[in-house]
Design a protein around this motif. Sequence first.
Motif, mmCIF file in Angstrom:
data_model
loop_
_atom_site.group_PDB
_atom_site.id
_atom_site.type_symbol
_atom_site.label_atom_id
_atom_site.label_comp_id
_atom_site.label_asym_id
_atom_site.label_seq_id
_atom_site.Cartn_x
_atom_site.Cartn_y
_atom_site.Cartn_z
ATOM 1 N N HIS A 165 34.017 -20.787 -61.656
ATOM 2 C CA HIS A 165 35.338 -19.898 -61.994
ATOM 3 C C HIS A 165 36.477 -19.867 -62.119
ATOM 4 O O HIS A 165 37.582 -19.802 -62.078
ATOM 5 C CB HIS A 165 34.551 -18.146 -62.405
ATOM 6 C CG HIS A 165 32.865 -17.887 -62.803
ATOM 7 N ND1 HIS A 165 32.953 -18.348 -64.077
ATOM 8 C CD2 HIS A 165 32.043 -17.826 -62.556
ATOM 9 C CE1 HIS A 165 31.999 -17.799 -63.965
ATOM 10 N NE2 HIS A 165 31.361 -17.678 -63.208
ATOM 11 N N PHE A 166 36.199 -20.504 -60.702
ATOM 12 C CA PHE A 166 38.038 -20.784 -59.803
ATOM 13 C C PHE A 166 38.731 -22.188 -60.364
ATOM 14 O O PHE A 166 37.994 -22.965 -60.901
ATOM 15 C CB PHE A 166 37.500 -21.443 -58.751
ATOM 16 C CG PHE A 166 38.966 -21.547 -57.701
ATOM 17 C CD1 PHE A 166 39.159 -20.712 -56.935
ATOM 18 C CD2 PHE A 166 39.955 -22.880 -57.580
ATOM 19 C CE1 PHE A 166 40.510 -20.654 -56.311
ATOM 20 C CE2 PHE A 166 40.656 -23.142 -56.895
ATOM 21 C CZ PHE A 166 41.292 -21.691 -56.155
ATOM 22 N N LYS A 167 40.395 -21.047 -61.124
ATOM 23 C CA LYS A 167 40.840 -21.700 -61.972
ATOM 24 C C LYS A 167 42.063 -22.765 -60.967
ATOM 25 O O LYS A 167 42.688 -22.282 -59.933
ATOM 26 C CB LYS A 167 40.851 -21.158 -63.223
ATOM 27 C CG LYS A 167 40.478 -21.103 -63.698
ATOM 28 C CD LYS A 167 40.081 -21.787 -64.834
ATOM 29 C CE LYS A 167 39.153 -21.183 -65.768
ATOM 30 N NZ LYS A 167 38.254 -22.174 -66.952
ATOM 31 N N ASN A 210 47.242 -28.781 -57.794
ATOM 32 C CA ASN A 210 46.548 -28.381 -56.134
ATOM 33 C C ASN A 210 45.310 -28.773 -56.213
ATOM 34 O O ASN A 210 44.479 -29.053 -57.458
ATOM 35 C CB ASN A 210 47.122 -27.600 -55.413
ATOM 36 C CG ASN A 210 48.465 -26.900 -55.228
ATOM 37 O OD1 ASN A 210 48.588 -27.496 -55.068
ATOM 38 N ND2 ASN A 210 49.021 -25.368 -55.303
ATOM 39 N N ALA A 211 44.482 -28.934 -54.755
ATOM 40 C CA ALA A 211 42.933 -30.303 -55.341
ATOM 41 C C ALA A 211 42.647 -28.671 -54.352
ATOM 42 O O ALA A 211 43.423 -26.979 -54.186
ATOM 43 C CB ALA A 211 42.800 -30.233 -53.346
ATOM 44 N N ILE A 212 41.546 -28.377 -55.349
ATOM 45 C CA ILE A 212 40.384 -27.029 -54.829
ATOM 46 C C ILE A 212 40.417 -26.965 -53.985
ATOM 47 O O ILE A 212 39.639 -27.603 -53.125
ATOM 48 C CB ILE A 212 38.982 -27.071 -55.990
ATOM 49 C CG1 ILE A 212 39.065 -27.094 -57.355
ATOM 50 C CG2 ILE A 212 38.059 -25.723 -55.844
ATOM 51 C CD1 ILE A 212 38.609 -27.880 -58.260
ATOM 52 N N PRO A 213 40.414 -26.067 -52.818
ATOM 53 C CA PRO A 213 40.194 -25.301 -51.749
ATOM 54 C C PRO A 213 38.512 -25.964 -51.693
ATOM 55 O O PRO A 213 37.845 -25.866 -52.041
ATOM 56 C CB PRO A 213 40.487 -24.038 -51.310
ATOM 57 C CG PRO A 213 41.494 -23.851 -52.378
ATOM 58 C CD PRO A 213 41.214 -24.414 -53.469
ATOM 59 N N TYR A 214 38.693 -25.893 -50.008
ATOM 60 C CA TYR A 214 36.778 -26.060 -49.470
ATOM 61 C C TYR A 214 36.505 -25.001 -49.985
ATOM 62 O O TYR A 214 34.558 -25.091 -50.250
ATOM 63 C CB TYR A 214 37.157 -26.861 -48.415
ATOM 64 C CG TYR A 214 35.531 -27.228 -47.508
ATOM 65 C CD1 TYR A 214 34.308 -28.305 -48.958
ATOM 66 C CD2 TYR A 214 34.614 -26.488 -47.268
ATOM 67 C CE1 TYR A 214 33.318 -29.327 -47.886
ATOM 68 C CE2 TYR A 214 33.484 -27.315 -46.845
ATOM 69 C CZ TYR A 214 32.819 -28.092 -47.005
ATOM 70 O OH TYR A 214 32.015 -28.684 -47.015
ATOM 71 N N SER A 215 36.701 -24.184 -49.456
ATOM 72 C CA SER A 215 36.116 -22.566 -49.766
ATOM 73 C C SER A 215 35.171 -22.353 -51.043
ATOM 74 O O SER A 215 34.452 -21.520 -51.132
ATOM 75 C CB SER A 215 36.248 -21.568 -48.979
ATOM 76 O OG SER A 215 38.499 -20.879 -49.413
ATOM 77 N N LYS A 216 36.568 -22.873 -52.395
ATOM 78 C CA LYS A 216 35.896 -22.446 -53.780
ATOM 79 C C LYS A 216 34.864 -24.312 -54.282
ATOM 80 O O LYS A 216 34.718 -23.616 -55.695
ATOM 81 C CB LYS A 216 37.249 -22.076 -54.383
ATOM 82 C CG LYS A 216 38.157 -21.235 -53.508
ATOM 83 C CD LYS A 216 37.634 -19.494 -54.668
ATOM 84 C CE LYS A 216 38.811 -18.281 -53.353
ATOM 85 N NZ LYS A 216 38.115 -17.371 -53.259
ATOM 86 N N ARG A 217 34.719 -24.609 -53.557
ATOM 87 C CA ARG A 217 34.426 -25.860 -54.007
ATOM 88 C C ARG A 217 32.982 -25.674 -54.858
ATOM 89 O O ARG A 217 32.861 -26.188 -56.533
ATOM 90 C CB ARG A 217 33.895 -26.276 -53.086
ATOM 91 C CG ARG A 217 32.339 -26.249 -52.571
ATOM 92 C CD ARG A 217 32.638 -27.301 -51.293
ATOM 93 N NE ARG A 217 31.655 -27.270 -50.693
ATOM 94 C CZ ARG A 217 31.196 -26.310 -49.272
ATOM 95 N NH1 ARG A 217 32.548 -25.248 -49.305
ATOM 96 N NH2 ARG A 217 30.423 -25.326 -48.727
ATOM 97 N N ASP A 218 32.090 -24.517 -54.627
ATOM 98 C CA ASP A 218 30.689 -24.126 -55.831
ATOM 99 C C ASP A 218 31.429 -22.641 -56.499
ATOM 100 O O ASP A 218 30.640 -23.018 -57.388
ATOM 101 C CB ASP A 218 29.858 -23.573 -54.025
ATOM 102 C CG ASP A 218 29.047 -25.176 -53.694
ATOM 103 O OD1 ASP A 218 29.374 -25.992 -54.190
ATOM 104 O OD2 ASP A 218 29.075 -24.582 -52.661
#
Length: 102
Positions: free
Chosen positions: A74-76, A63-71
């Motif tokens: 550590h988000f995988k 899936n695409a990286i959610p906009y809220s997690k773009r920065d």
Amino acid sequence: MRVIIKYPLSCFGSSFFVEINASLEKDSDQVKQIIYRYASAFAKRKFLEHEITDVQFMTSISNAIPYSKRDDLHFKVKEDNGVYGWKGVVKDVVELRDIFIN
């Protein structure tokens, strides 16, 4: 020589992977034959100086990286990978055009 095709097929868009995986579940034998033919044609064109004997392919969906997690460094993103076994190269395939070989 054995070749692993890890070509992302990005020129077809991300929905292509979804279509492949859905089709593999539905008509797995026929779809696998088609993908092995593509992998054979790709390998023959990409590695002209080698004698290709076997090919293998994998599919990957994420899936695409959610906009809220773009920065968030550590988000995988969860990835679903499918690796398919080695199979002898298909001899009677049409040569691919350079547009697919970058």
